[in-house]
Design a protein around this motif. Structure first.
Motif, PDB file in Angstrom:
ATOM      1  N   ASP A   1      40.728  27.691  36.228  1.00  0.00           N
ATOM      2  CA  ASP A   1      41.122  28.466  37.697  1.00  0.00           C
ATOM      3  C   ASP A   1      40.530  29.454  37.810  1.00  0.00           C
ATOM      4  N   ASP A   2      39.508  30.011  36.943  1.00  0.00           N
ATOM      5  CA  ASP A   2      38.939  31.162  36.922  1.00  0.00           C
ATOM      6  C   ASP A   2      37.523  31.262  37.647  1.00  0.00           C
ATOM      7  N   ALA A   3      37.139  31.843  38.633  1.00  0.00           N
ATOM      8  CA  ALA A   3      35.827  31.754  39.524  1.00  0.00           C
ATOM      9  C   ALA A   3      34.867  32.510  38.582  1.00  0.00           C
ATOM     10  N   MET A   4      34.474  32.101  37.395  1.00  0.00           N
ATOM     11  CA  MET A   4      33.239  32.704  36.680  1.00  0.00           C
ATOM     12  C   MET A   4      31.919  33.067  37.425  1.00  0.00           C
ATOM     13  N   PRO A   5      31.433  34.065  37.170  1.00  0.00           N
ATOM     14  CA  PRO A   5      29.948  34.466  37.615  1.00  0.00           C
ATOM     15  C   PRO A   5      29.030  33.275  37.493  1.00  0.00           C
ATOM     16  N   SER A   6      29.338  32.916  36.367  1.00  0.00           N
ATOM     17  CA  SER A   6      28.312  31.848  35.926  1.00  0.00           C
ATOM     18  C   SER A   6      28.166  30.436  36.752  1.00  0.00           C
ATOM     19  N   LEU A   7      29.600  30.223  37.447  1.00  0.00           N
ATOM     20  CA  LEU A   7      29.587  29.269  38.255  1.00  0.00           C
ATOM     21  C   LEU A   7      29.497  29.541  39.654  1.00  0.00           C
ATOM     22  N   ASN A   8      29.034  30.759  39.832  1.00  0.00           N
ATOM     23  CA  ASN A   8      29.228  31.112  41.299  1.00  0.00           C
ATOM     24  C   ASN A   8      28.060  32.165  41.673  1.00  0.00           C
ATOM     25  N   PRO A   9      26.992  31.606  41.228  1.00  0.00           N
ATOM     26  CA  PRO A   9      25.523  32.495  41.382  1.00  0.00           C
ATOM     27  C   PRO A   9      25.328  32.711  43.087  1.00  0.00           C
ATOM     28  N   HIS A  10      25.704  31.761  43.684  1.00  0.00           N
ATOM     29  CA  HIS A  10      25.626  31.693  45.203  1.00  0.00           C
ATOM     30  C   HIS A  10      26.388  32.876  45.880  1.00  0.00           C
ATOM     31  N   LEU A  11      27.481  33.379  45.349  1.00  0.00           N
ATOM     32  CA  LEU A  11      28.404  34.494  46.012  1.00  0.00           C
ATOM     33  C   LEU A  11      27.663  35.977  46.112  1.00  0.00           C
ATOM     34  N   ARG A  12      27.666  36.557  47.140  1.00  0.00           N
ATOM     35  CA  ARG A  12      27.104  37.669  47.328  1.00  0.00           C
ATOM     36  C   ARG A  12      28.240  38.644  48.243  1.00  0.00           C
ATOM     37  N   TRP A  13      28.130  39.875  47.720  1.00  0.00           N
ATOM     38  CA  TRP A  13      29.380  40.702  48.095  1.00  0.00           C
ATOM     39  C   TRP A  13      29.442  41.057  49.666  1.00  0.00           C
ATOM     40  N   TRP A  14      28.178  40.716  50.299  1.00  0.00           N
ATOM     41  CA  TRP A  14      28.269  40.970  51.791  1.00  0.00           C
ATOM     42  C   TRP A  14      28.773  39.671  52.575  1.00  0.00           C
TER      43      TRP A  14
ATOM     44  N   TRP B   1      27.508  20.468  35.942  1.00  0.00           N
ATOM     45  CA  TRP B   1      27.382  21.978  36.219  1.00  0.00           C
ATOM     46  C   TRP B   1      28.346  22.513  35.131  1.00  0.00           C
ATOM     47  N   VAL B   2      29.471  22.228  35.060  1.00  0.00           N
ATOM     48  CA  VAL B   2      30.397  22.845  34.013  1.00  0.00           C
ATOM     49  C   VAL B   2      29.767  22.493  32.619  1.00  0.00           C
ATOM     50  N   TRP B   3      29.096  21.374  32.275  1.00  0.00           N
ATOM     51  CA  TRP B   3      28.576  21.198  31.151  1.00  0.00           C
ATOM     52  C   TRP B   3      27.578  22.204  30.709  1.00  0.00           C
ATOM     53  N   GLN B   4      26.781  22.350  31.865  1.00  0.00           N
ATOM     54  CA  GLN B   4      25.689  23.495  31.552  1.00  0.00           C
ATOM     55  C   GLN B   4      26.038  24.595  31.267  1.00  0.00           C
ATOM     56  N   MET B   5      27.258  25.170  31.831  1.00  0.00           N
ATOM     57  CA  MET B   5      27.905  26.326  31.618  1.00  0.00           C
ATOM     58  C   MET B   5      28.386  26.474  30.286  1.00  0.00           C
ATOM     59  N   LEU B   6      28.901  25.460  29.828  1.00  0.00           N
ATOM     60  CA  LEU B   6      29.718  25.317  28.297  1.00  0.00           C
ATOM     61  C   LEU B   6      28.382  25.534  27.426  1.00  0.00           C
ATOM     62  N   HIS B   7      27.239  24.827  27.518  1.00  0.00           N
ATOM     63  CA  HIS B   7      26.017  25.006  26.539  1.00  0.00           C
ATOM     64  C   HIS B   7      25.518  26.434  26.779  1.00  0.00           C
ATOM     65  N   ASP B   8      25.460  27.022  27.891  1.00  0.00           N
ATOM     66  CA  ASP B   8      24.967  28.411  27.992  1.00  0.00           C
ATOM     67  C   ASP B   8      25.892  29.389  27.185  1.00  0.00           C
ATOM     68  N   ALA B   9      27.113  29.194  27.325  1.00  0.00           N
ATOM     69  CA  ALA B   9      28.234  30.006  26.839  1.00  0.00           C
ATOM     70  C   ALA B   9      27.959  29.930  25.213  1.00  0.00           C
ATOM     71  N   GLY B  10      27.524  28.728  24.743  1.00  0.00           N
ATOM     72  CA  GLY B  10      27.502  28.528  23.265  1.00  0.00           C
ATOM     73  C   GLY B  10      26.169  29.183  22.696  1.00  0.00           C
TER      74      GLY B  10
ATOM     75  N   LYS C   1      33.495  30.047  49.438  1.00  0.00           N
ATOM     76  CA  LYS C   1      34.177  29.108  48.585  1.00  0.00           C
ATOM     77  C   LYS C   1      33.617  29.546  47.203  1.00  0.00           C
ATOM     78  N   LYS C   2      34.670  29.797  46.267  1.00  0.00           N
ATOM     79  CA  LYS C   2      34.254  30.112  45.092  1.00  0.00           C
ATOM     80  C   LYS C   2      34.522  28.786  43.948  1.00  0.00           C
ATOM     81  N   ASN C   3      33.605  28.478  43.086  1.00  0.00           N
ATOM     82  CA  ASN C   3      33.877  27.526  42.131  1.00  0.00           C
ATOM     83  C   ASN C   3      34.497  27.939  40.987  1.00  0.00           C
ATOM     84  N   THR C   4      35.299  26.919  40.623  1.00  0.00           N
ATOM     85  CA  THR C   4      36.189  26.915  39.323  1.00  0.00           C
ATOM     86  C   THR C   4      35.786  25.749  38.683  1.00  0.00           C
ATOM     87  N   ILE C   5      36.116  25.697  37.425  1.00  0.00           N
ATOM     88  CA  ILE C   5      35.977  24.522  36.543  1.00  0.00           C
ATOM     89  C   ILE C   5      36.742  23.174  37.112  1.00  0.00           C
ATOM     90  N   ARG C   6      37.891  23.624  37.577  1.00  0.00           N
ATOM     91  CA  ARG C   6      38.997  22.623  38.230  1.00  0.00           C
ATOM     92  C   ARG C   6      38.337  22.075  39.545  1.00  0.00           C
TER      93      ARG C   6
END
Length: 104
Positions: free
Chosen positions: A58-71, A92-101, A76-81
């Motif tokens: 349930d964490d909105a990681m930056p790697s799952l939310n490249p579309h977010l901007r402070w302004w 998308w989740v698999w890509q994040m897991l591979h990148d984290a590896g 909507k924030k993406n979480t794994i769930r």
């Protein structure tokens, strides 16, 4: 985005697991249940985060939310769930897991 097949995901999970084994507990069983029985995703998340993987769902990681901007408030924030419920979210989740590896 490169399409990650089940074979690629399984191979990546096996490689990481062989290098960094972890004992499985009831927290792993709960993680597996939360991921709808996706064993390899659960195994990889277990190696990366251990029992903290349940909170990472349930964490909105930056790697799952490249579309977010402070302004842009109220986006909507993406979480794994939430991504696992979308048609291409699992990819998308698999890509994040591979990148984290890469950082291990």
């Amino acid at each position: 985005m490169t399409v990650l097949t089940d074979e690629i995901n399984e191979e990546a999970a096996r490689a990481v697991m062989s290098d960094r084994p972890r004992c499985k507990t009831e927290h792993f069983d709960q993680l597996l249940k939360e991921l709808d029985g996706d064993v390899w995703m659960a195994e990889l998340m277990w190696v990366y985060w251990g029992k903290r993987a349940l909170t990472v769902l349930d964490d909105a990681m930056p790697s799952l939310n490249p579309h977010l901007r402070w302004w842009k408030l109220g986006q909507k924030k993406n979480t794994i769930r939430s991504l696992l419920k979308e048609p291409n979210g699992r990819q998308w989740v698999w890509q994040m897991l591979h990148d984290a590896g890469v950082w291990l």
